[in-house]
Motif scaffolding. Structure first.
Motif, PDB file in Angstrom:
ATOM      1  N   ALA A   1       0.821  -1.212   0.000  1.00  0.00           N
ATOM      2  CA  ALA A   1       0.000   0.000   0.000  1.00  0.00           C
ATOM      3  C   ALA A   1       0.855   1.263   0.000  1.00  0.00           C
ATOM      4  CB  ALA A   1      -0.936  -0.002   1.200  1.00  0.00           C
ATOM      5  N   GLY A   2       2.146   1.124   0.331  1.00  0.00           N
ATOM      6  CA  GLY A   2       3.039   2.276   0.286  1.00  0.00           C
ATOM      7  C   GLY A   2       3.595   2.709   1.617  1.00  0.00           C
ATOM      8  N   PHE A   3       3.319   1.951   2.679  1.00  0.00           N
ATOM      9  CA  PHE A   3       3.884   2.253   3.992  1.00  0.00           C
ATOM     10  C   PHE A   3       5.186   1.486   4.132  1.00  0.00           C
ATOM     11  CE2 PHE A   3      -0.733   2.672   4.534  1.00  0.00           C
ATOM     12  CZ  PHE A   3      -0.816   3.947   5.062  1.00  0.00           C
ATOM     13  N   GLY A   4       6.320   2.187   4.148  1.00  0.00           N
ATOM     14  CA  GLY A   4       7.599   1.498   4.199  1.00  0.00           C
ATOM     15  C   GLY A   4       8.581   2.128   5.155  1.00  0.00           C
ATOM     16  N   ALA A   5       9.753   1.544   5.224  1.00  0.00           N
ATOM     17  CA  ALA A   5      10.795   2.024   6.131  1.00  0.00           C
ATOM     18  C   ALA A   5      11.256   3.436   5.773  1.00  0.00           C
ATOM     19  CB  ALA A   5      11.982   1.062   6.106  1.00  0.00           C
ATOM     20  N   GLY A   6      11.171   3.793   4.514  1.00  0.00           N
ATOM     21  CA  GLY A   6      11.592   5.117   4.080  1.00  0.00           C
ATOM     22  C   GLY A   6      10.491   6.163   4.137  1.00  0.00           C
ATOM     23  N   GLY A   7       9.355   5.807   4.702  1.00  0.00           N
ATOM     24  CA  GLY A   7       8.234   6.731   4.760  1.00  0.00           C
ATOM     25  C   GLY A   7       7.139   6.296   3.807  1.00  0.00           C
ATOM     26  N   ILE A   8       6.203   7.177   3.567  1.00  0.00           N
ATOM     27  CA  ILE A   8       5.088   6.880   2.677  1.00  0.00           C
ATOM     28  C   ILE A   8       5.523   7.138   1.236  1.00  0.00           C
ATOM     29  CG2 ILE A   8       2.779   7.624   2.001  1.00  0.00           C
ATOM     30  CD1 ILE A   8       2.178   8.026   4.947  1.00  0.00           C
ATOM     31  N   ALA A   9       5.318   6.150   0.383  1.00  0.00           N
ATOM     32  CA  ALA A   9       5.751   6.247  -1.017  1.00  0.00           C
ATOM     33  C   ALA A   9       4.856   7.220  -1.782  1.00  0.00           C
ATOM     34  CB  ALA A   9       5.701   4.874  -1.670  1.00  0.00           C
ATOM     35  N   ALA A  10       5.482   8.076  -2.557  1.00  0.00           N
ATOM     36  CA  ALA A  10       4.741   9.062  -3.358  1.00  0.00           C
ATOM     37  C   ALA A  10       3.856   8.362  -4.375  1.00  0.00           C
ATOM     38  CB  ALA A  10       5.720   9.989  -4.070  1.00  0.00           C
ATOM     39  N   GLY A  11       2.636   8.858  -4.541  1.00  0.00           N
ATOM     40  CA  GLY A  11       1.717   8.311  -5.527  1.00  0.00           C
ATOM     41  C   GLY A  11       1.059   6.999  -5.131  1.00  0.00           C
ATOM     42  N   SER A  12       1.315   6.524  -3.926  1.00  0.00           N
ATOM     43  CA  SER A  12       0.775   5.237  -3.501  1.00  0.00           C
ATOM     44  C   SER A  12      -0.590   5.412  -2.834  1.00  0.00           C
ATOM     45  CB  SER A  12       1.732   4.582  -2.501  1.00  0.00           C
ATOM     46  OG  SER A  12       1.780   5.348  -1.311  1.00  0.00           O
ATOM     47  N   LEU A  13      -1.216   4.281  -2.533  1.00  0.00           N
ATOM     48  CA  LEU A  13      -2.466   4.290  -1.794  1.00  0.00           C
ATOM     49  C   LEU A  13      -2.265   4.941  -0.432  1.00  0.00           C
ATOM     50  CD1 LEU A  13      -5.431   3.366  -1.757  1.00  0.00           C
ATOM     51  CD2 LEU A  13      -4.641   1.203  -0.808  1.00  0.00           C
ATOM     52  N   ALA A  14      -1.105   4.710   0.171  1.00  0.00           N
ATOM     53  CA  ALA A  14      -0.799   5.324   1.466  1.00  0.00           C
ATOM     54  C   ALA A  14      -0.754   6.843   1.354  1.00  0.00           C
ATOM     55  CB  ALA A  14       0.531   4.795   1.983  1.00  0.00           C
ATOM     56  N   ALA A  15      -0.183   7.351   0.287  1.00  0.00           N
ATOM     57  CA  ALA A  15      -0.112   8.800   0.087  1.00  0.00           C
ATOM     58  C   ALA A  15      -1.507   9.385  -0.105  1.00  0.00           C
ATOM     59  CB  ALA A  15       0.769   9.123  -1.110  1.00  0.00           C
TER      60      ALA A  15
ATOM     61  N   SER B   1      -0.892   6.904  10.882  1.00  0.00           N
ATOM     62  CA  SER B   1       0.297   6.854  11.741  1.00  0.00           C
ATOM     63  C   SER B   1       0.630   5.431  12.164  1.00  0.00           C
ATOM     64  CB  SER B   1       0.081   7.719  12.985  1.00  0.00           C
ATOM     65  OG  SER B   1      -0.129   9.050  12.639  1.00  0.00           O
ATOM     66  N   VAL B   2      -0.383   4.675  12.542  1.00  0.00           N
ATOM     67  CA  VAL B   2      -0.160   3.283  12.959  1.00  0.00           C
ATOM     68  C   VAL B   2       0.371   2.458  11.792  1.00  0.00           C
ATOM     69  CG1 VAL B   2      -1.328   1.157  13.685  1.00  0.00           C
ATOM     70  CG2 VAL B   2      -1.809   3.303  14.857  1.00  0.00           C
ATOM     71  N   LEU B   3      -0.240   2.608  10.622  1.00  0.00           N
ATOM     72  CA  LEU B   3       0.210   1.855   9.453  1.00  0.00           C
ATOM     73  C   LEU B   3       1.633   2.243   9.050  1.00  0.00           C
ATOM     74  CD1 LEU B   3      -3.097   1.860   7.416  1.00  0.00           C
ATOM     75  CD2 LEU B   3      -1.988  -0.123   8.455  1.00  0.00           C
TER      76      LEU B   3
ATOM     77  N   GLY C   1       4.770  -0.192   8.892  1.00  0.00           N
ATOM     78  CA  GLY C   1       5.566  -0.279   7.676  1.00  0.00           C
ATOM     79  C   GLY C   1       7.039  -0.020   7.930  1.00  0.00           C
ATOM     80  N   ALA C   2       7.336   0.869   8.868  1.00  0.00           N
ATOM     81  CA  ALA C   2       8.727   1.222   9.146  1.00  0.00           C
ATOM     82  C   ALA C   2       9.409   0.229  10.085  1.00  0.00           C
ATOM     83  CB  ALA C   2       8.792   2.625   9.752  1.00  0.00           C
ATOM     84  N   ALA C   3       8.711  -0.189  11.124  1.00  0.00           N
ATOM     85  CA  ALA C   3       9.357  -1.008  12.157  1.00  0.00           C
ATOM     86  C   ALA C   3       8.830  -2.430  12.240  1.00  0.00           C
ATOM     87  CB  ALA C   3       9.188  -0.333  13.513  1.00  0.00           C
TER      88      ALA C   3
END
Length: 97
Positions: A30-44, A61-63, A67-69
């Protein structure tokens, strides 16, 4: 007491593992990752909607934290238990029991 069959145990274990891996994979996809929220993704899109409407930032915030940890051990245990129960119940349903 009726003991479960070997197939039921295998289905439960496989379902538990698949649930933990699957939930993590969906959150990452969905775009929640260790580097933050991916641009253009569902998360964004979700973050933008939450910021615009003023609700839903807690969920974002929880997602993002997951995604990060990753999940805490206790959370993985709950997801695995639910996955195992669903897998065992599903296997019994398809076998007609």
């Amino acid at each position: 007491m009726v003991l479960p069959s070997a197939m039921t145990i295998v289905v439960g274990v496989v379902s538990a593992g698949a649930a933990v891996v699957g939930v993590s994979a969906v959150i990452t996809a969905a775009g929640f990752g260790a580097g933050g929220i991916a641009a253009g993704s569902l998360a964004a899109k979700g973050m933008s909607l939450a910021a615009t409407t003023g609700s839903g930032m807690g969920a974002v915030s929880v997602l993002q934290s997951v995604g990060a940890a990753g999940f805490a051990f206790a959370t993985k245990a709950v997801i695995a238990t639910a996955g195992a129960a669903a897998g065992v119940r599903g296997s019994r349903f398809f076998r007609g029991r």
